[in-house]
Design an enzyme around this catalytic site. Structure first.
Site, PDB file in Angstrom:
ATOM      1  N   LYS A 170      69.203  99.751  98.973  1.00 28.55           N
ATOM      2  CA  LYS A 170      69.399  98.318  98.761  1.00 28.55           C
ATOM      3  C   LYS A 170      70.731  97.984  98.086  1.00 28.55           C
ATOM      4  O   LYS A 170      70.839  97.025  97.325  1.00 28.55           O
ATOM      5  CB  LYS A 170      68.238  97.703  97.976  1.00 28.55           C
ATOM      6  N   THR A 203      73.461  99.588 102.464  1.00 30.63           N
ATOM      7  CA  THR A 203      73.427 100.691 103.429  1.00 30.63           C
ATOM      8  C   THR A 203      73.593 100.218 104.866  1.00 30.63           C
ATOM      9  O   THR A 203      74.466 100.700 105.595  1.00 30.63           O
ATOM     10  CB  THR A 203      72.090 101.459 103.315  1.00 30.63           C
ATOM     11  N   HIS A 225      70.655 109.287 100.532  1.00 29.21           N
ATOM     12  CA  HIS A 225      70.523 108.625  99.235  1.00 29.21           C
ATOM     13  C   HIS A 225      70.519 109.640  98.095  1.00 29.21           C
ATOM     14  O   HIS A 225      70.305 109.256  96.937  1.00 29.21           O
ATOM     15  CB  HIS A 225      69.216 107.823  99.177  1.00 29.21           C
ATOM     16  N   TYR A 261      79.946  96.869  96.517  1.00 27.13           N
ATOM     17  CA  TYR A 261      79.458  95.850  97.444  1.00 27.13           C
ATOM     18  C   TYR A 261      80.202  94.535  97.224  1.00 27.13           C
ATOM     19  O   TYR A 261      80.616  93.863  98.177  1.00 27.13           O
ATOM     20  CB  TYR A 261      77.957  95.671  97.191  1.00 27.13           C
ATOM     21  N   LYS A 286      69.541  88.040 102.506  1.00 28.71           N
ATOM     22  CA  LYS A 286      70.653  87.118 102.277  1.00 28.71           C
ATOM     23  C   LYS A 286      72.014  87.806 102.319  1.00 28.71           C
ATOM     24  O   LYS A 286      72.975  87.267 102.857  1.00 28.71           O
ATOM     25  CB  LYS A 286      70.484  86.412 100.932  1.00 28.71           C
ATOM     26  N   GLY A 287      72.100  88.972 101.690  1.00 24.18           N
ATOM     27  CA  GLY A 287      73.375  89.675 101.663  1.00 24.18           C
ATOM     28  C   GLY A 287      74.445  88.957 100.865  1.00 24.18           C
ATOM     29  O   GLY A 287      75.628  89.025 101.204  1.00 24.18           O
TER      30      GLY A 287
END
Length: 307
Positions: free
Chosen positions: A53, A56, A116, A207, A274-275
């Site tokens: 989360k 990825t 991961h 991110y 949503k990102g």
């Protein structure tokens, strides 16, 4: 003795076992042991590594498109027919879960993999070869909220407990490091230290930076993996087109992600929400933010890493 029966257990969406100081999903434990024992990295391999989360699916689409831009262009992309997780396979979740002794020698170079696993738990051949590692992380607040929404959708998958616990209970586990592949801060610090010591081997990405300036970050990634954009490509806007193609909005609207499934019980649309950056503010209470902020400051103190 069955290792699953001898290890400490916890639940965070999925059932987990404490293995090598991280919380390994129970269903991935045997594949992890197999790949640690047998996987042989090539110097040309490229690994996408992160905590769950933290981007990825999005980053897999970006990396796949980066390497395939010359062969298929951006209009005739396999992203239209395959979820990103089918294009860059996970070692422990897909490859070794299906076959404990897979033949990976026929894969074209460069081989693209994801995992991961924490740095210390990677196969020795990965750590000792000249392969490249791209590590992507996300601020812990959004990571937690994204994980909460994700696991709440999976209550019917693999006897997943889903929403049987409250957000507060999940948050308490996350803060204590009892989340999938966690502790969160131990995981990211392992790769952060390696990126400082071996910057030619490990590229550390956030991110938030990808969202703020995707062009700059993808040019950095392209240089790192030895497949840079040409001056002509930059003039033609190829970088911008790639980022637009792989945006969360674009991926969500692709038919394969609206109606497709990675397996019979798992819908591709579960990978997308949503990102956005900062969505945690809509869910976390001030005391929760204060608690996680204190933990973050303590764990990252003196590292040079911040969010």
């Amino acid at each position: 003795m069955n290792p699953k029966e001898s290890l400490s257990k916890e639940t965070y969406g999925y059932q987990m076992c404490l293995y090598q100081n991280f919380w390994c999903p129970k269903f991935s434990l045997e594949p992890v042991i197999a790949l640690q024992r047998d996987f042989q990295a090539c110097d040309t391999d490229i690994f996408v590594i992160n905590m769950p989360k933290t981007g990825t699916t999005w980053f897999k689409s970006l990396l796949f498109s980066l390497f395939n831009r010359s062969n298929e262009g951006l209009l005739n992309t396999q992203l239209q027919t395959h979820n990103p997780h089918e294009l860059i396979l996970s070692l422990e979740i897909t490859i070794y879960a299906k076959d404990k002794n897979p033949d990976l020698t026929k894969m074209p170079s460069p081989r693209l993999f994801s995992t991961h696993l924490p740095y210390d738990s990677l196969p020795e051949s990965v750590k000792n070869s000249k392969c490249k590692i791209i590590y992507i992380t996300r601020n812990p607040f959004d990571t937690f909220v994204s994980s909460w929404h994700y696991y709440s959708k999976l209550e019917n998958v693999d006897n997943n407990v889903g929403c049987s616990s409250t957000m507060e209970e999940y948050f308490n586990k996350f803060c204590k490091g009892r989340s999938l592949y966690g502790p969160f801060f131990d995981h990211l610090m392992g790769y952060w230290k390696e990126s400082l010591e071996r910057p030619k081997k490990v590229l550390f990405l956030k991110y938030e930076d990808l969202k703020e300036d995707g062009v700059l970050q993808m040019k950095k990634v392209a240089e790192f993996v030895g497949f840079p954009f040409s001056i002509e490509e930059e003039k033609q806007g190829v970088v911008e087109d790639l980022i637009k193609l792989c945006s969360i909005e674009s991926l969500k609207e692709m038919e394969v992600n609206k109606k497709g499934k990675c397996d019979p019980d798992f819908e591709n649309k579960c990978f997308f929400r949503k990102g956005v950056v900062g969505d945690a503010a809509n869910y976390l209470t001030p005391p929760m933010v204060e608690r996680l902020t204190k933990i973050m400051e303590e764990k990252l103190n003196g590292s040079g890493l911040s969010f």
